[in-house]
Design a protein around this motif. Structure first.
Motif, PDB file in Angstrom:
ATOM      1  N   VAL A 127      62.327  85.165  86.271  1.00  0.00           N
ATOM      2  CA  VAL A 127      63.503  84.710  85.516  1.00  0.00           C
ATOM      3  C   VAL A 127      64.310  85.869  84.922  1.00  0.00           C
ATOM      4  O   VAL A 127      65.487  85.693  84.609  1.00  0.00           O
ATOM      5  CB  VAL A 127      63.109  83.712  84.405  1.00  0.00           C
ATOM      6  N   ALA A 128      63.715  87.040  84.777  1.00  0.00           N
ATOM      7  CA  ALA A 128      64.490  88.196  84.305  1.00  0.00           C
ATOM      8  C   ALA A 128      65.524  88.584  85.357  1.00  0.00           C
ATOM      9  O   ALA A 128      66.709  88.778  85.051  1.00  0.00           O
ATOM     10  CB  ALA A 128      63.570  89.376  84.001  1.00  0.00           C
ATOM     11  N   TYR A 129      65.075  88.700  86.600  1.00  0.00           N
ATOM     12  CA  TYR A 129      66.001  88.989  87.699  1.00  0.00           C
ATOM     13  C   TYR A 129      67.070  87.903  87.803  1.00  0.00           C
ATOM     14  O   TYR A 129      68.268  88.187  87.978  1.00  0.00           O
ATOM     15  CB  TYR A 129      65.236  89.094  89.016  1.00  0.00           C
ATOM     16  N   LEU A 130      66.660  86.643  87.664  1.00  0.00           N
ATOM     17  CA  LEU A 130      67.602  85.532  87.787  1.00  0.00           C
ATOM     18  C   LEU A 130      68.633  85.552  86.659  1.00  0.00           C
ATOM     19  O   LEU A 130      69.803  85.233  86.871  1.00  0.00           O
ATOM     20  CB  LEU A 130      66.848  84.208  87.794  1.00  0.00           C
ATOM     21  N   THR A 131      68.208  85.963  85.458  1.00  0.00           N
ATOM     22  CA  THR A 131      69.161  86.105  84.349  1.00  0.00           C
ATOM     23  C   THR A 131      70.222  87.138  84.688  1.00  0.00           C
ATOM     24  O   THR A 131      71.422  86.921  84.451  1.00  0.00           O
ATOM     25  CB  THR A 131      68.440  86.530  83.058  1.00  0.00           C
ATOM     26  N   ALA A 132      69.791  88.260  85.240  1.00  0.00           N
ATOM     27  CA  ALA A 132      70.737  89.316  85.626  1.00  0.00           C
ATOM     28  C   ALA A 132      71.705  88.800  86.688  1.00  0.00           C
ATOM     29  O   ALA A 132      72.912  89.052  86.622  1.00  0.00           O
ATOM     30  CB  ALA A 132      69.975  90.529  86.137  1.00  0.00           C
ATOM     31  N   PHE A 133      71.182  88.078  87.656  1.00  0.00           N
ATOM     32  CA  PHE A 133      72.022  87.539  88.725  1.00  0.00           C
ATOM     33  C   PHE A 133      73.064  86.562  88.174  1.00  0.00           C
ATOM     34  O   PHE A 133      74.246  86.633  88.509  1.00  0.00           O
ATOM     35  CB  PHE A 133      71.145  86.855  89.770  1.00  0.00           C
ATOM     36  N   LEU A 134      72.630  85.656  87.305  1.00  0.00           N
ATOM     37  CA  LEU A 134      73.533  84.634  86.777  1.00  0.00           C
ATOM     38  C   LEU A 134      74.602  85.222  85.856  1.00  0.00           C
ATOM     39  O   LEU A 134      75.699  84.665  85.741  1.00  0.00           O
ATOM     40  CB  LEU A 134      72.728  83.563  86.036  1.00  0.00           C
ATOM     41  N   ASN A 135      74.278  86.334  85.193  1.00  0.00           N
ATOM     42  CA  ASN A 135      75.242  86.984  84.305  1.00  0.00           C
ATOM     43  C   ASN A 135      76.136  87.988  85.019  1.00  0.00           C
ATOM     44  O   ASN A 135      77.025  88.586  84.405  1.00  0.00           O
ATOM     45  CB  ASN A 135      74.517  87.701  83.165  1.00  0.00           C
ATOM     46  N   SER A 136      75.916  88.176  86.308  1.00  0.00           N
ATOM     47  CA  SER A 136      76.581  89.262  87.028  1.00  0.00           C
ATOM     48  C   SER A 136      78.001  88.898  87.472  1.00  0.00           C
ATOM     49  O   SER A 136      78.371  87.733  87.589  1.00  0.00           O
ATOM     50  CB  SER A 136      75.758  89.643  88.269  1.00  0.00           C
ATOM     51  N   SER A 137      78.770  89.933  87.734  1.00  0.00           N
ATOM     52  CA  SER A 137      80.103  89.734  88.297  1.00  0.00           C
ATOM     53  C   SER A 137      80.005  89.170  89.708  1.00  0.00           C
ATOM     54  O   SER A 137      80.891  88.431  90.157  1.00  0.00           O
ATOM     55  CB  SER A 137      80.876  91.059  88.299  1.00  0.00           C
ATOM     56  N   LEU A 138      78.931  89.479  90.414  1.00  0.00           N
ATOM     57  CA  LEU A 138      78.695  88.942  91.758  1.00  0.00           C
ATOM     58  C   LEU A 138      78.584  87.419  91.715  1.00  0.00           C
ATOM     59  O   LEU A 138      79.216  86.711  92.509  1.00  0.00           O
ATOM     60  CB  LEU A 138      77.416  89.551  92.345  1.00  0.00           C
ATOM     61  N   ILE A 174      60.351  94.076  91.651  1.00  0.00           N
ATOM     62  CA  ILE A 174      61.797  94.075  91.410  1.00  0.00           C
ATOM     63  C   ILE A 174      62.126  93.325  90.126  1.00  0.00           C
ATOM     64  O   ILE A 174      62.931  93.775  89.313  1.00  0.00           O
ATOM     65  CB  ILE A 174      62.543  93.455  92.611  1.00  0.00           C
ATOM     66  N   ASN A 175      61.481  92.191  89.930  1.00  0.00           N
ATOM     67  CA  ASN A 175      61.707  91.438  88.693  1.00  0.00           C
ATOM     68  C   ASN A 175      61.339  92.282  87.470  1.00  0.00           C
ATOM     69  O   ASN A 175      62.061  92.297  86.474  1.00  0.00           O
ATOM     70  CB  ASN A 175      60.892  90.154  88.699  1.00  0.00           C
ATOM     71  N   ASP A 176      60.217  92.996  87.564  1.00  0.00           N
ATOM     72  CA  ASP A 176      59.781  93.834  86.442  1.00  0.00           C
ATOM     73  C   ASP A 176      60.802  94.922  86.132  1.00  0.00           C
ATOM     74  O   ASP A 176      60.982  95.298  84.963  1.00  0.00           O
ATOM     75  CB  ASP A 176      58.418  94.469  86.758  1.00  0.00           C
ATOM     76  N   SER A 177      61.467  95.421  87.155  1.00  0.00           N
ATOM     77  CA  SER A 177      62.474  96.465  86.928  1.00  0.00           C
ATOM     78  C   SER A 177      63.677  95.919  86.163  1.00  0.00           C
ATOM     79  O   SER A 177      64.373  96.672  85.478  1.00  0.00           O
ATOM     80  CB  SER A 177      62.935  97.056  88.263  1.00  0.00           C
ATOM     81  N   PHE A 178      63.907  94.613  86.256  1.00  0.00           N
ATOM     82  CA  PHE A 178      65.006  93.996  85.520  1.00  0.00           C
ATOM     83  C   PHE A 178      64.610  93.649  84.082  1.00  0.00           C
ATOM     84  O   PHE A 178      65.475  93.567  83.212  1.00  0.00           O
ATOM     85  CB  PHE A 178      65.495  92.741  86.233  1.00  0.00           C
ATOM     86  N   ILE A 179      63.313  93.442  83.836  1.00  0.00           N
ATOM     87  CA  ILE A 179      62.879  93.039  82.497  1.00  0.00           C
ATOM     88  C   ILE A 179      63.285  94.069  81.455  1.00  0.00           C
ATOM     89  O   ILE A 179      63.842  93.732  80.404  1.00  0.00           O
ATOM     90  CB  ILE A 179      61.358  92.803  82.459  1.00  0.00           C
ATOM     91  N   SER A 180      63.016  95.354  81.727  1.00  0.00           N
ATOM     92  CA  SER A 180      63.352  96.388  80.755  1.00  0.00           C
ATOM     93  C   SER A 180      64.862  96.481  80.544  1.00  0.00           C
ATOM     94  O   SER A 180      65.344  96.687  79.425  1.00  0.00           O
ATOM     95  CB  SER A 180      62.799  97.745  81.203  1.00  0.00           C
ATOM     96  N   LYS A 181      65.618  96.301  81.634  1.00  0.00           N
ATOM     97  CA  LYS A 181      67.078  96.340  81.528  1.00  0.00           C
ATOM     98  C   LYS A 181      67.605  95.163  80.707  1.00  0.00           C
ATOM     99  O   LYS A 181      68.513  95.313  79.880  1.00  0.00           O
ATOM    100  CB  LYS A 181      67.702  96.309  82.927  1.00  0.00           C
ATOM    101  N   ILE A 182      67.022  93.988  80.935  1.00  0.00           N
ATOM    102  CA  ILE A 182      67.443  92.792  80.199  1.00  0.00           C
ATOM    103  C   ILE A 182      67.105  92.935  78.722  1.00  0.00           C
ATOM    104  O   ILE A 182      67.922  92.639  77.840  1.00  0.00           O
ATOM    105  CB  ILE A 182      66.768  91.532  80.781  1.00  0.00           C
ATOM    106  N   ASN A 183      65.901  93.393  78.433  1.00  0.00           N
ATOM    107  CA  ASN A 183      65.505  93.577  77.034  1.00  0.00           C
ATOM    108  C   ASN A 183      66.405  94.592  76.329  1.00  0.00           C
ATOM    109  O   ASN A 183      66.750  94.422  75.148  1.00  0.00           O
ATOM    110  CB  ASN A 183      64.047  94.023  76.948  1.00  0.00           C
ATOM    111  N   ASP A 184      66.783  95.624  77.055  1.00  0.00           N
ATOM    112  CA  ASP A 184      67.627  96.668  76.471  1.00  0.00           C
ATOM    113  C   ASP A 184      69.028  96.131  76.163  1.00  0.00           C
ATOM    114  O   ASP A 184      69.552  96.348  75.060  1.00  0.00           O
ATOM    115  CB  ASP A 184      67.716  97.850  77.436  1.00  0.00           C
TER     116      ASP A 184
END
Length: 221
Positions: A127-138, A174-184
């Motif tokens: 869900v961290a990766y999915l949060t990034a995807f849903l919030n993205s300009s893409l 890949i999801n784990d790599s987004f977790i730190s970015k999302i938290n930040d």
């Protein structure tokens, strides 16, 4: 958390609280209990005296909710419809978003917020990766029009519209790599951080430079 409180990668909590009490609380996991339990009520009164005292003021009204079941199948103070076993999902990592909005915001929650009926949540894997995807300009460039526009320019974000959106499958790494970015970014939002997350997604989706420009993305220097 109300729908209006949810922002892109953030929230504005209005200091509102919800009293949630399942059947037979605080023995809700004791499967041997059948019907309204005096034992459960006494334990509730002892362990949560302030809440019990507050609800006691409304006991007569609470008993009238469903006379065939209230005080018979479950205690008069229980505040849960039978079958609503999804309550445990609220404590899982989840994506929260409003049901109607102009801004299409998504928030990654690990704090266990509950929600009102003006918002939805997504649980599951990655869900961290999915949060990034849903919030993205893409996502907004490709799928914004999947959601019907209502009066005032708001969009209706219902499950039936999400079901039609293809999402790239990723690994746990890949999801784990987004977790730190999302938290930040949720600690302190900046446009720079949002662009960095967008850039990670563009790499995953292998977007060309021309495709990135079409979306309106400018490379970070």
């Amino acid at each position: 958390m109300r729908g209006r409180d949810i922002k892109r990668y953030s929230y504005e909590w209005a200091n509102l609280w919800l009293i949630y009490i399942p059947w037979h609380f605080p023995y809700q996991f004791d499967e041997s209990i059948q019907g309204a339990s005096t034992k459960a009520e006494e334990a509730f009164k002892l362990q949560y005296p302030a809440v019990y005292s507050h609800l006691l003021q409304y006991k007569e009204s609470l008993l009238k909710r469903n006379k065939a079941e209230t005080g018979i199948r479950y205690e008069w103070y229980a505040m849960q419809r039978w079958g609503a076993k999804y309550w445990e999902d609220f404590s899982k990592p989840k994506i929260m978003y409003p049901n109607m909005t102009k801004y299409i915001p998504f928030y990654y929650d690990e704090k266990g917020f509950y929600q009102n009926d003006k918002s939805f949540m997504i649980t599951g894997n990655f869900v961290a990766y999915l949060t990034a995807f849903l919030n993205s300009s893409l996502f907004k460039f490709c799928f914004l029009n999947n959601f019907p526009e209502l009066q005032g320019g708001t969009r209706e974000l219902r499950k039936i519209f999400f079901d039609k959106i293809p999402v790239l499958q990723v690994t746990k790494e890949i999801n784990d790599s987004f977790i730190s970015k999302i938290n930040d970014i949720q600690e302190k939002y900046t446009t720079q951080k949002a662009m960095e997350i967008d850039a990670m997604l563009f790499e995953l989706y292998r977007l060309t430079e021309e495709e990135r420009k079409t979306i309106g993305f400018v490379e970070i220097t």
